[in-house]
Design an enzyme around this catalytic site. Structure first.
Site, PDB file in Angstrom:
ATOM      1  N   ASP A   1     -20.313  13.368 -15.166  1.00  0.00           N
ATOM      2  CA  ASP A   1     -21.412  12.807 -14.667  1.00  0.00           C
ATOM      3  C   ASP A   1     -21.495  11.778 -13.729  1.00  0.00           C
ATOM      4  O   ASP A   1     -22.732  11.754 -13.353  1.00  0.00           O
ATOM      5  CB  ASP A   1     -21.970  11.893 -16.025  1.00  0.00           C
ATOM      6  CG  ASP A   1     -20.893  11.261 -17.040  1.00  0.00           C
ATOM      7  OD1 ASP A   1     -20.397  10.720 -16.068  1.00  0.00           O
ATOM      8  OD2 ASP A   1     -21.729  10.515 -17.845  1.00  0.00           O
TER       9      ASP A   1
ATOM     10  N   CYS B   1       0.826  -1.361   0.045  1.00  0.00           N
ATOM     11  CA  CYS B   1      -0.142   0.054  -0.194  1.00  0.00           C
ATOM     12  C   CYS B   1       0.549   1.317  -0.255  1.00  0.00           C
ATOM     13  O   CYS B   1       0.569   2.245  -0.443  1.00  0.00           O
ATOM     14  CB  CYS B   1      -0.861  -0.392   0.902  1.00  0.00           C
ATOM     15  SG  CYS B   1      -1.554  -1.460   1.714  1.00  0.00           S
TER      16      CYS B   1
END
Length: 224
Positions: free
Chosen positions: A140, A47
Site C-alpha cells: 500500500d 557499507c
C-alpha cells in the site's frame, strides 16, 4: 534532523537516478513490498559488507515479494564501480551488476526529505552523509517499519528479513510475534481477540500461560 517519515506515512513518489536508470519510486515498487536503505559512502568497509550481505539475501527477499533499493550521496558512476568491489567481496565475478539498484542522491535532496542524514558523520567537505536507515514499505506504499543505525554500526540483514516475515504475517492474521521469533515458530494471540474468537481463528489450538496476576494475556498458537 529535518524531514523524515513516521509509521503509516505514505512513501513520497520521488524520481531519482539509479544504477538501473531513472525511476519513479511508486512505479518501481509496483504491488511489491519494498525496502529502501541508505548507507554513508561507497568504497567504505562497513557499507561494503552490508550491501554484500543484502545481495546474498536478495533471493530470500524476492521469495517474499520484497524489492530492495539502496541510497547514498555518491554518483551512479561511483555506485557502478563500487559494485565490482561488492561482488568481489562476496566471492562473485566483479561486475557492475547487483540484484538491486542504488540511488544517486549527490544533492542530498532525498536524504533531507526522508530524514536520512547523520548529524555526526561528515564528508571531506564537512557535509553530513547518510546514516544507516532502513524503511520497509507495504504494497500500500505505507511505512511499516523504520530502523536508524549510526555510521559506525553495521546492520543485520538477517534481522531485516526476520521482521519482513513478522510484518507479512501480522498484517494478515490477528497475531503478534514474540521476542526472538523466527518464521515457523509459535506466535502470540493479540489481546483484542476474545477466547471464543481465538478458538475460531486458530483451529490448531491456543495455549495460555498461567501467571501470578491471574491475567490470561500470554496466549500462544502455532504459526497460522
Amino acid at each position: 534532523m529535518p524531514g523524515g517519515l513516521l509509521l503509516g506515512d505514505e512513501a513520497p513518489n520521488f524520481e531519482a537516478n539509479t544504477t538501473i536508470g531513472r525511476i519513479r519510486f511508486h512505479d518501481f515498487l509496483g504491488d511489491s513490498w519494498g525496502i529502501l536503505f541508505s548507507h554513508p559512502r561507497d568504497f567504505t568497509p562497513v557499507c561494503t559488507t552490508e550491501l554484500g550481505r543484502a545481495a546474498k539475501l536478495a533471493p530470500e527477499f524476492a521469495k517474499r515479494n520484497v524489492k530492495l533499493i539502496a541510497l547514498s550521496i555518491d554518483s551512479v558512476e561511483d555506485h557502478l564501480a563500487w559494485s565490482k568491489d561488492i561482488n568481489a567481496y562476496n566471492g562473485e565475478t566483479p561486475t557492475e551488476k547487483l540484484p538491486f539498484p542504488i540511488i544517486d542522491d549527490k544533492g542530498r535532496d532525498l536524504a533531507i526529505l526522508l530524514g536520512m542524514l547523520d548529524p555526526v558523520e561528515k564528508d571531506d567537505n564537512n557535509m553530513p552523509v547518510t546514516a544507516r536507515v532502513v524503511f520497509i514499505f507495504g504494497p500500500d506504499k505505507k511505512l511499516k517499519l523504520s530502523i536508524l543505525y549510526p555510521a559506525t554500526t553495521g546492520r543485520n540483514f538477517d534481522e531485516i528479513l526476520r521482521v519482513v516475515d513478522s510484518l507479512q504475517l501480522t498484517g494478515t492474521k490477528p497475531v503478534a510475534t514474540p521476542v526472538d521469533w523466527k518464521k515457523g515458530e509459535s506466535v502470540m494471540v493479540v489481546p483484542t481477540l476474545s477466547e471464543e474468537e481465538a478458538k475460531q481463528c486458530f483451529p490448531k489450538g491456543v495455549f495460555t500461560k498461567e501467571l501470578p496476576s491471574g491475567k490470561k494475556y500470554l496466549r500462544y498458537t502455532p504459526q497460522p
